[in-house]
Enzyme design. Sequence first.
Site, short mmCIF file in Angstrom:
data_model
loop_
_atom_site.label_atom_id
_atom_site.label_comp_id
_atom_site.label_asym_id
_atom_site.label_seq_id
_atom_site.Cartn_x
_atom_site.Cartn_y
_atom_site.Cartn_z
N LYS A 197 -54.67 -52.47 -23.48
CA LYS A 197 -53.70 -51.61 -24.17
C LYS A 197 -52.62 -52.49 -24.75
O LYS A 197 -52.35 -53.59 -24.23
CB LYS A 197 -53.09 -50.61 -23.20
P1 NAD Z 1 -49.23 -38.87 -31.46
O1 NAD Z 1 -48.17 -39.88 -31.67
O2 NAD Z 1 -50.15 -38.54 -32.56
O3 NAD Z 1 -48.59 -37.49 -30.96
C1 NAD Z 1 -47.72 -37.37 -29.88
C2 NAD Z 1 -47.15 -35.96 -29.91
O4 NAD Z 1 -46.37 -35.76 -28.73
C3 NAD Z 1 -46.21 -35.73 -31.09
O5 NAD Z 1 -46.42 -34.42 -31.58
C4 NAD Z 1 -44.82 -35.81 -30.45
O6 NAD Z 1 -43.85 -35.05 -31.15
C5 NAD Z 1 -45.13 -35.20 -29.12
N1 NAD Z 1 -44.11 -35.51 -28.11
C6 NAD Z 1 -43.51 -36.68 -27.83
N2 NAD Z 1 -42.64 -36.52 -26.84
C7 NAD Z 1 -42.71 -35.23 -26.48
C8 NAD Z 1 -42.06 -34.44 -25.51
N3 NAD Z 1 -41.16 -34.98 -24.70
N4 NAD Z 1 -42.40 -33.13 -25.42
C9 NAD Z 1 -43.32 -32.58 -26.24
N5 NAD Z 1 -43.96 -33.28 -27.17
C10 NAD Z 1 -43.66 -34.57 -27.29
O7 NAD Z 1 -50.06 -39.36 -30.17
P2 NAD Z 1 -51.54 -38.98 -29.76
O8 NAD Z 1 -52.45 -39.98 -30.31
O9 NAD Z 1 -51.77 -37.52 -30.02
O10 NAD Z 1 -51.47 -39.26 -28.19
C11 NAD Z 1 -50.97 -38.29 -27.27
C12 NAD Z 1 -51.42 -38.66 -25.88
O11 NAD Z 1 -52.84 -38.73 -25.84
C13 NAD Z 1 -50.95 -40.03 -25.36
O12 NAD Z 1 -50.80 -39.97 -23.97
C14 NAD Z 1 -52.12 -40.93 -25.69
O13 NAD Z 1 -52.16 -42.10 -24.89
C15 NAD Z 1 -53.27 -39.99 -25.38
N6 NAD Z 1 -54.54 -40.34 -26.00
C16 NAD Z 1 -54.66 -40.45 -27.35
C17 NAD Z 1 -55.89 -40.74 -27.90
C18 NAD Z 1 -56.11 -40.81 -29.38
O14 NAD Z 1 -57.27 -40.97 -29.80
N7 NAD Z 1 -55.11 -40.69 -30.22
C19 NAD Z 1 -57.00 -40.96 -27.07
C20 NAD Z 1 -56.84 -40.80 -25.69
C21 NAD Z 1 -55.61 -40.50 -25.18
#
Ligand code: NAD
Length: 430
Positions: free
Chosen positions: A116
């Site tokens: 990561k």
């Molecule tokens: P992203 O940046 O696209 O979206 C994050 C979202 O969370 C945004 O809408 C933001 O406004 C919101 N957010 C941030 N702080 C917040 C809070 N305190 N309360 C409510 N909403 C809040 O990120 P993502 O890619 O969607 O990733 C989200 C989670 O999923 C992370 O934990 C990431 O590690 C995990 N994840 C992502 C992927 C992927 O393919 N993108 C894969 C596996 C896991």
Amino acid sequence: MANDTSYHSCPNPSISAFENALQQFDDAAKILNLTPNQIVVIKEPRRMLEVKLPVRMDDGRIEVFRGYRIQHNIARGPAKGGVRFHPNVDLDEVKALAFWMTFKCAVVNLPFGGGKGGVVCDPSKLSSGELERVARRYFAEMIDVFGPDKDVPAPDVGTNSEVMGWFMDTYAMHKREYVPSVVTGKPVELGGSEGRTEATAQGIVHCIGEVAQHLGMDCAGSTAAIQGFGNVGFYTAKILHKQGCRVVAISDVSGAYENPKGIDIPAAMNYAREHKTLDGLERTDLAEKMKDPMELLELEVDILVPAALENQITSKNASRVRARMIAEGANGPITPKADKILNEKNIFVIPDILCNAGGVTVSYLEWVQNRAGYYWDNTRIQEELSRIMKNAFKNILMTSEQYGISLRIAAYVVGIQRVTRASEMRGLYA
Ligand code: NAD
């Protein structure tokens, strides 16, 4: 990618995500009766790099950003894991995220280790040019770390396919050759895979479908609340809505929005696309703004999907959670103490290292296609994704029933077994 105008600070900065990850490891290691030698080889990260990134800002100033890359384990293949751009990125968080990647890849049986990365920055406050310079400088500083057979990054919070395109181009300029397999989650035009953008969400929905079947529940007509409206939350809402599920609450960094009759998700998506945030959604007829955004986690719903950041459900609020099942879209949204409380309440938790593995699964398919130079259509991608996720789910459920343990510990049992076996078969080089 985050579409927000600003970020909340982490709600629980005092909770160490890495300590939580180690606690989960220890619980599973006990079941497996691992020896100290087995534990010491796979528990801690193997490589950690911290870099300082001087970047020229639009106003002529030079700002120095801090960046990390951690390879937790590479016994089963190249390190694999996203790069996060967020103001709260720190070493502890990146270590936890790299750790989870090792076992996530093992749970769905992909030939990858876990890694990561992250940069401490707020992408919502950077211009597009500044963001590109941060991204390129990060990749250039790490040029010897990354490589298709060494370490393959992907998007995470605050990064997206555009950033992956800049990563790939930076690598290509240094190597003087086209190497699309150095990074996944790229735009389709640059060798990205069909289906990668929605893959994490699609995988989550496959898991939800399996649990629904197990519990004798029907997804159509069920209710859901989703925290986070970025890549994972946005597409999970879209797919669940399409399957006839009533999404009664959504949130992003601007707040949480509720409509007990069900939010018109396509309209909310259009709103989010247009405004780059959900801020102001209460001024439409789509939903009301909730007073406290954390209350979204306490709504009485069939399906709760935390899809934002880690440490959202803790010992403080777990007893108030009323969902029937929780699908961990985010990594580490539930602390170990909260996990125990949810278990006692018989809430079915689909653990992150299984639930959100759809993203890395299609990343793997992208890497395979890049290396073969032959590209599949979305039908084939969806078949592969569905097969891999459903097989992994069935295997973890069977393990949990066999040992009488939670799905989370069962996922670690399966993941740790696979990593330990590979480590032992490789032996110690010197
Ligand atoms: P992203 O940046 O696209 O979206 C994050 C979202 O969370 C945004 O809408 C933001 O406004 C919101 N957010 C941030 N702080 C917040 C809070 N305190 N309360 C409510 N909403 C809040 O990120 P993502 O890619 O969607 O990733 C989200 C989670 O999923 C992370 O934990 C990431 O590690 C995990 N994840 C992502 C992927 C992927 O393919 N993108 C894969 C596996 C896991």
